[in-house]
Design a protein around this motif. Sequence first.
Motif, short mmCIF file in Angstrom:
data_model
loop_
_atom_site.label_atom_id
_atom_site.label_comp_id
_atom_site.label_asym_id
_atom_site.label_seq_id
_atom_site.Cartn_x
_atom_site.Cartn_y
_atom_site.Cartn_z
N GLU A 38 0.79 -1.22 0.01
CA GLU A 38 0.00 -0.19 -0.12
C GLU A 38 0.75 1.32 -0.02
OE1 GLU A 38 -4.11 -1.49 2.51
OE2 GLU A 38 -2.22 -1.00 3.74
N ARG A 39 2.03 1.33 0.42
CA ARG A 39 2.76 2.40 0.82
C ARG A 39 3.76 2.44 -0.50
NH1 ARG A 39 6.42 2.37 4.90
NH2 ARG A 39 7.73 4.17 3.95
N ASP A 40 4.01 1.27 -1.04
CA ASP A 40 4.48 1.36 -2.53
C ASP A 40 3.79 2.11 -3.58
OD1 ASP A 40 6.89 0.29 -1.42
OD2 ASP A 40 6.20 -1.74 -2.40
N GLU A 41 2.24 2.04 -3.49
CA GLU A 41 1.28 2.41 -4.22
C GLU A 41 1.28 3.88 -3.97
OE1 GLU A 41 -2.53 0.49 -4.29
OE2 GLU A 41 -1.67 -1.34 -4.35
N LEU A 42 1.13 4.49 -3.05
CA LEU A 42 1.35 5.78 -2.69
C LEU A 42 2.58 6.64 -2.94
CD1 LEU A 42 -0.23 6.06 0.76
CD2 LEU A 42 -1.38 6.36 -1.17
N ASP A 43 3.83 5.90 -2.99
CA ASP A 43 5.13 6.39 -3.50
C ASP A 43 5.03 6.74 -5.16
OD1 ASP A 43 6.18 6.45 -1.01
OD2 ASP A 43 7.31 4.52 -1.45
N LEU A 44 3.92 6.14 -5.68
CA LEU A 44 3.97 6.52 -7.14
C LEU A 44 3.08 7.80 -7.36
CD1 LEU A 44 2.93 2.83 -8.50
CD2 LEU A 44 5.13 3.93 -8.49
N LEU A 45 2.64 8.26 -6.15
CA LEU A 45 1.84 9.62 -6.40
C LEU A 45 2.58 10.62 -6.13
CD1 LEU A 45 -1.39 8.41 -4.63
CD2 LEU A 45 -1.20 8.37 -7.24
N ASN A 46 2.30 12.01 -6.78
CA ASN A 46 3.07 13.14 -6.17
C ASN A 46 2.11 13.55 -5.10
OD1 ASN A 46 1.00 15.00 -7.11
ND2 ASN A 46 1.77 14.48 -9.44
N LEU A 47 2.72 14.76 -4.57
CA LEU A 47 2.30 15.56 -3.32
C LEU A 47 0.79 15.93 -3.60
CD1 LEU A 47 5.32 17.55 -1.71
CD2 LEU A 47 4.32 15.18 -1.13
N LYS A 48 0.74 16.54 -4.78
CA LYS A 48 -0.61 16.98 -5.21
C LYS A 48 -1.76 15.78 -5.19
CE LYS A 48 -3.26 20.55 -6.08
NZ LYS A 48 -3.80 21.32 -4.73
N GLU A 49 -1.35 14.69 -5.78
CA GLU A 49 -2.15 13.55 -5.85
C GLU A 49 -2.41 13.04 -4.67
OE1 GLU A 49 -0.56 12.30 -10.42
OE2 GLU A 49 0.44 11.38 -8.94
N LEU A 50 -1.37 12.88 -3.75
CA LEU A 50 -1.75 12.25 -2.30
C LEU A 50 -2.54 13.16 -1.61
CD1 LEU A 50 1.91 11.55 -1.18
CD2 LEU A 50 0.16 10.12 -1.29
N GLU A 51 -2.67 14.46 -1.64
CA GLU A 51 -3.72 15.42 -1.07
C GLU A 51 -4.98 15.02 -1.41
OE1 GLU A 51 -2.29 19.42 -1.58
OE2 GLU A 51 -1.09 19.32 0.03
N ILE A 52 -5.10 14.75 -3.08
CA ILE A 52 -6.47 14.58 -3.54
C ILE A 52 -6.99 13.26 -2.93
CG2 ILE A 52 -7.64 14.07 -5.58
CD1 ILE A 52 -5.66 16.13 -7.09
N ASN A 53 -6.26 12.22 -2.89
CA ASN A 53 -6.43 11.03 -2.53
C ASN A 53 -6.90 10.93 -1.24
OD1 ASN A 53 -5.72 8.26 -1.25
ND2 ASN A 53 -5.29 7.73 -3.27
N PHE A 54 -6.49 11.44 -0.23
CA PHE A 54 -6.63 11.62 1.32
C PHE A 54 -7.74 12.45 1.42
CE2 PHE A 54 -1.78 10.60 2.67
CZ PHE A 54 -2.05 9.37 2.33
N GLU A 55 -7.77 13.49 0.77
CA GLU A 55 -9.09 14.44 0.60
C GLU A 55 -10.30 13.77 0.33
OE1 GLU A 55 -10.66 18.60 -0.33
OE2 GLU A 55 -8.31 18.19 -0.43
N THR A 56 -10.11 12.72 -0.67
CA THR A 56 -11.30 11.92 -1.31
C THR A 56 -11.97 10.92 -0.08
OG1 THR A 56 -10.63 12.30 -3.51
CG2 THR A 56 -12.12 10.49 -3.06
N VAL A 57 -10.63 10.49 0.64
CA VAL A 57 -11.06 9.28 1.59
C VAL A 57 -11.90 10.22 2.54
CG1 VAL A 57 -10.12 8.11 3.53
CG2 VAL A 57 -8.92 7.88 1.14
N ARG A 58 -11.45 11.19 3.02
CA ARG A 58 -12.16 12.06 4.09
C ARG A 58 -13.70 12.48 3.59
NH1 ARG A 58 -11.22 17.21 4.28
NH2 ARG A 58 -13.19 17.47 3.48
N THR A 59 -13.79 12.90 2.51
CA THR A 59 -14.90 13.38 1.64
C THR A 59 -15.70 12.38 1.46
OG1 THR A 59 -13.85 15.22 0.64
CG2 THR A 59 -16.16 14.48 -0.14
N ASP A 60 -15.57 10.96 1.42
CA ASP A 60 -16.43 10.02 1.30
C ASP A 60 -16.91 9.62 2.49
OD1 ASP A 60 -16.15 9.97 -1.37
OD2 ASP A 60 -14.85 8.24 -1.61
#
Length: 196
Positions: free
Chosen positions: A107-129
């Motif tokens: 799971e961490r390896d998958e997150l390492d493929l994302l840049n900082l902006k994509e991480l922010e969007i990913n984590f914000e989506t989790v919270r929004t959902d």
Amino acid sequence: MDCLIGVWKHVDCKDRGEEYPPKLSTAEADTLKALNLKMLIANRQAVKTAADGGDATQQTNCYGVVFKESCTSYTGPHSVQCLTGIWESKGCLSEGTKAPVKLTDNERDELDLLNLKELEINFETVRTDADGGDADKVLECYGLVLPENCNSYHGPHSIGCLVTIWEEVDCKIQGYRFPGNLTSADADALKNMDLR
């Protein structure tokens, strides 16, 4: 302008950056256009180098985002501290089942493929959902299962939700603070608390 954009991409700054050439004023763009190619590359590389060195202004100029305190680069790999900083800044809790410290290596390896902006969007989506009532995302973000009659972590909660929580902690209907017996003001205060 195409040349300016090409150099911008060559030094690996992003179109979200504040100094992305089409975002520049005419005067700023004309100044860059007047440079020879070697000087232009050096100028744009200086923005990237300063950004990667921790200069918050240049991070905004190059990437369109300021790195969180423990993040050292725009692209991965990202430290657990970096991921945790972003996770918490988006409103999720360390108790969440997908909090960075709890992730598997894959799971961490998958997150390492994302840049900082994509991480922010990913984590914000989790919270929004999660805030939208998605039970799986509530567990991932906040680390708890929504009690019966409750449909969000932050509220406002219904009286039915308050009664469910009252009963889950093994209090009785006859109790002085039973949600159905509260004044409107006292009930409203509880309705606007988070579930924890």
